[in-house]
Design a protein around this motif. Sequence first.
Motif, short mmCIF file in Angstrom:
data_model
loop_
_atom_site.label_atom_id
_atom_site.label_comp_id
_atom_site.label_asym_id
_atom_site.label_seq_id
_atom_site.Cartn_x
_atom_site.Cartn_y
_atom_site.Cartn_z
N GLY A 1 15.52 -67.86 52.40
CA GLY A 1 15.62 -69.37 52.20
C GLY A 1 16.09 -69.53 50.89
O GLY A 1 17.09 -69.08 50.29
N ARG A 2 15.26 -70.21 50.00
CA ARG A 2 15.56 -70.66 48.55
C ARG A 2 14.77 -69.74 47.45
O ARG A 2 14.54 -70.22 46.56
CB ARG A 2 15.08 -72.01 48.25
CG ARG A 2 16.01 -73.14 49.17
CD ARG A 2 17.43 -73.09 48.61
NE ARG A 2 18.26 -74.30 49.28
CZ ARG A 2 19.03 -74.08 50.32
NH1 ARG A 2 19.26 -72.68 50.77
NH2 ARG A 2 19.64 -74.79 50.99
N SER A 3 14.53 -68.66 48.18
CA SER A 3 13.35 -67.69 47.38
C SER A 3 13.90 -66.28 47.15
O SER A 3 14.81 -65.74 47.71
CB SER A 3 11.83 -67.50 48.14
OG SER A 3 11.16 -69.00 48.10
N VAL A 4 13.52 -65.74 46.02
CA VAL A 4 13.75 -64.31 45.85
C VAL A 4 12.19 -63.64 45.91
O VAL A 4 11.43 -63.98 44.90
CB VAL A 4 14.29 -64.26 44.40
CG1 VAL A 4 14.68 -62.55 44.21
CG2 VAL A 4 15.69 -64.69 44.19
N ILE A 5 12.34 -62.60 46.53
CA ILE A 5 11.00 -61.91 46.57
C ILE A 5 11.11 -60.44 46.09
O ILE A 5 11.89 -59.52 46.50
CB ILE A 5 10.52 -61.74 48.08
CG1 ILE A 5 10.34 -63.30 48.56
CG2 ILE A 5 9.04 -61.09 48.36
CD1 ILE A 5 10.19 -63.57 50.22
N GLU B 1 14.03 -79.98 40.56
CA GLU B 1 13.63 -80.90 39.35
C GLU B 1 13.81 -80.20 38.08
O GLU B 1 14.30 -80.38 37.15
CB GLU B 1 12.22 -81.32 39.49
CG GLU B 1 12.00 -82.39 40.64
CD GLU B 1 10.63 -82.91 40.56
OE1 GLU B 1 9.73 -82.78 39.84
OE2 GLU B 1 10.44 -83.73 41.38
N GLN B 2 13.24 -78.68 38.04
CA GLN B 2 13.48 -77.84 36.78
C GLN B 2 14.57 -77.30 36.74
O GLN B 2 15.00 -76.78 35.72
CB GLN B 2 12.18 -77.10 36.75
CG GLN B 2 10.84 -77.54 36.92
CD GLN B 2 10.56 -78.23 35.62
OE1 GLN B 2 10.81 -77.80 34.63
NE2 GLN B 2 9.49 -79.37 35.82
N LYS B 3 15.56 -77.43 37.65
CA LYS B 3 16.79 -76.51 37.80
C LYS B 3 16.69 -75.05 37.50
O LYS B 3 17.30 -74.64 36.41
CB LYS B 3 17.84 -77.36 37.14
CG LYS B 3 18.22 -78.79 37.42
CD LYS B 3 19.43 -79.24 36.72
CE LYS B 3 19.81 -80.71 37.35
NZ LYS B 3 20.32 -80.52 38.53
N ALA B 4 15.70 -74.47 38.10
CA ALA B 4 15.28 -72.96 37.54
C ALA B 4 14.66 -72.42 38.99
O ALA B 4 13.72 -73.18 39.78
CB ALA B 4 14.53 -72.94 36.35
N MET B 5 14.52 -71.06 38.83
CA MET B 5 13.82 -70.52 39.88
C MET B 5 12.44 -70.39 39.42
O MET B 5 12.15 -69.58 38.01
CB MET B 5 14.29 -69.18 40.12
CG MET B 5 15.83 -68.97 40.52
SD MET B 5 15.93 -69.66 42.23
CE MET B 5 15.24 -68.24 43.38
#
Length: 252
Positions: free
Chosen positions: A195-199, A220-224
Amino acid sequence: MPPARRASRTPRADTARARRTARAVAVVALLVAAAAGCGDAGDLVGAGSTPTATGPDRLWPQLTPAASPAFTIDEVDTEVVKGVSVPGDDIRAVDPVAVVRAEIRSAPGDYSAGGYVTTARLMDDCGRSGAAGKKCPVLRPYYRDLTGDGREDLTLGFRQLPGSITAVRVYTVEKHRLVQVMHWEDAVSGVELAGRSVIIRSPSEVAGYEYRLQWTWDPEQKAMLLTHDEMLRTGKSTHGPGSSPGPSASTR
């Protein structure tokens, strides 16, 4: 082992290592307690009455709630990659090797270690053919929309030498510039995109367990952001509780 890229990350490293040690000790204590109860004859034993479910107990209610963090741990840490252009705002047109070289140029002292073979030295082998080219520390790049803007982002990895450390980075394009929105380096046993994640999975000091960290894009933070930091059982016991799979350069 090279130090963290920025001095401001040191508190994060100290805090995370302390947290990792505390969790490892807690798991060992649970395993010892379970082993202590294995000496019965195997007969059925009544568990007694079922306890009534109760809510969590709030501890030390007299404490004044903290208004700010005690340490700066760079939860939101983004930066523009200097010296690397994005032709046509197409991130696939960006050379991953050039991105890693730009990082090394920004902090050359972090990638040199006396007479050891370092990442910086092996970068000269990138682009060469045959056996020499295989020494290039930059791993295969992956492209996926992690930010939800309909455009592909770049997930990049490279080996950090000396040591068995893998650096993981995520880049996006913002205002025609290449922007790093996630970074991590550790002894890595696996990396996944979901999805929108790095594991990222890393070996643990406790037998049969591993660390699982998940970064998820925050619009909102425009960051991971590091949204999950867990210690999970793998079912494998490849080393004893008192041994370690190898030195870890975790920046947690």
